[in-house]
Design a protein around this motif. Sequence first.
Motif, PDB file in Angstrom:
ATOM      1  N   GLU A 166       5.126  35.618 -63.948  1.00 54.31           N
ATOM      2  CA  GLU A 166       5.876  34.548 -63.280  1.00 54.31           C
ATOM      3  C   GLU A 166       5.999  34.911 -61.797  1.00 54.31           C
ATOM      4  O   GLU A 166       6.399  36.028 -61.465  1.00 54.31           O
ATOM      5  N   ARG A 188      17.477  32.772 -65.673  1.00 46.97           N
ATOM      6  CA  ARG A 188      16.344  32.961 -66.592  1.00 46.97           C
ATOM      7  C   ARG A 188      16.764  33.839 -67.751  1.00 46.97           C
ATOM      8  O   ARG A 188      16.421  33.572 -68.896  1.00 46.97           O
ATOM      9  N   PRO A 193      15.565  27.107 -68.405  1.00 47.15           N
ATOM     10  CA  PRO A 193      14.180  26.854 -68.002  1.00 47.15           C
ATOM     11  C   PRO A 193      13.994  27.077 -66.495  1.00 47.15           C
ATOM     12  O   PRO A 193      14.978  27.112 -65.737  1.00 47.15           O
ATOM     13  N   GLU A 235      13.007  25.137 -64.100  1.00 47.31           N
ATOM     14  CA  GLU A 235      13.549  24.080 -63.228  1.00 47.31           C
ATOM     15  C   GLU A 235      15.016  24.348 -62.881  1.00 47.31           C
ATOM     16  O   GLU A 235      15.420  24.240 -61.727  1.00 47.31           O
ATOM     17  N   GLN A 236      15.784  24.691 -63.913  1.00 47.60           N
ATOM     18  CA  GLN A 236      17.216  24.900 -63.708  1.00 47.60           C
ATOM     19  C   GLN A 236      17.477  26.197 -62.919  1.00 47.60           C
ATOM     20  O   GLN A 236      18.342  26.250 -62.046  1.00 47.60           O
TER      21      GLN A 236
END
Length: 316
Positions: A222, A269, A274, A276-277
């Motif tokens: 990520e 996280r 998710p 986006e949040q």
Amino acid sequence: LGPTVTVGEILVEIVATKIGVGFREPVELLGPFPSGAPAIFVDQCGRIGGSAALIGAVGSDDFGFVNIERLKRDGVDVSAIAVSPDYPTGSAFVRYRTDGSRDFVYNIGTSAAARFSWTEKVEALVTRSGHLHVMGSALSMPSAWTVIEKAAQVIKARGGTLSLDPNLRKELKYDDQTEARFAQLVAMSNLLLPSGDELERAAGVEGEAASIARLFELGVGEIVLKRGREGASCFLRDGTRVDAAAFDVKEIDPTGAGDCFGGAYIACRRLGMPVEQALLYGCAAGARNVTVRGPMEGAGTRAELDDFIRTTKRLT
Ligand code: ADP
């Protein structure tokens, strides 16, 4: 799997109140403010409700007290912060230039901040931690590196994860050894949070797309690119890309934006939110923090960030 832990310098910051003045003559100063990139990160993590802890050292003086009290107030586990009887708490004097850049006078190398080690308390913390967040600013400090290397092994071995914020600073020296440590950590990272040219520095290749591809090859899962007033983007190994616009705020003090962003993003996280949040809270935390003078004075609780998100326009 246990708290998010980070390692490194704990300081107070003392800032010149007027922009464009140096320290060659007496100036009005404001502070001490609790500071140090790892301390700002972990404070924002704690404020938003993530379980977080810090490994480092302060002196047995008021500057150390200011830091420990703030972190405790915000829910951070301070059990592995050593209090040195021999060395003072680290400090940084900051002045702002009219172009928005900053100059620092650091007292870190001669302070407790540069002198901590792997103790029983550190071991007890690390063996119950689920995530190690490394700030690049700690890599050129021998004591921090010893602890980071060992903590990374222990946490990874128990199924935990690792993130890296390169946090490269023009004031710090990056010799071959520091570069090698940086590369070693990049290859161990599940999550990378670069800004500016740090993406290319981490990948060792030129161009955004090529750098991202190279980092996935190296095993990073990520990548979150921080872009100041242009917001942030997250790239996942499966090809997903999520963009988030920044919030429209008046910047008073840029110190700590990236650290607050990282603290909020990683806490969210790890709480199972998710991308986006997590990006939304990350951008809100970074933006809110720059509206207040002092490196971590604008870090927000979940309720404060929700309120900020509700009442602040986004930049598009
Ligand atoms: P770093 O400090 O690591 O270079 P950035 O400056 O990109 O990181 O800040 C991290 C995040 O904080 C950005 O993605 C953005 O969402 C927010 N942020 C930082 N500075 C500002 C600003 N002046 N206005 C609005 N948001 C900001």
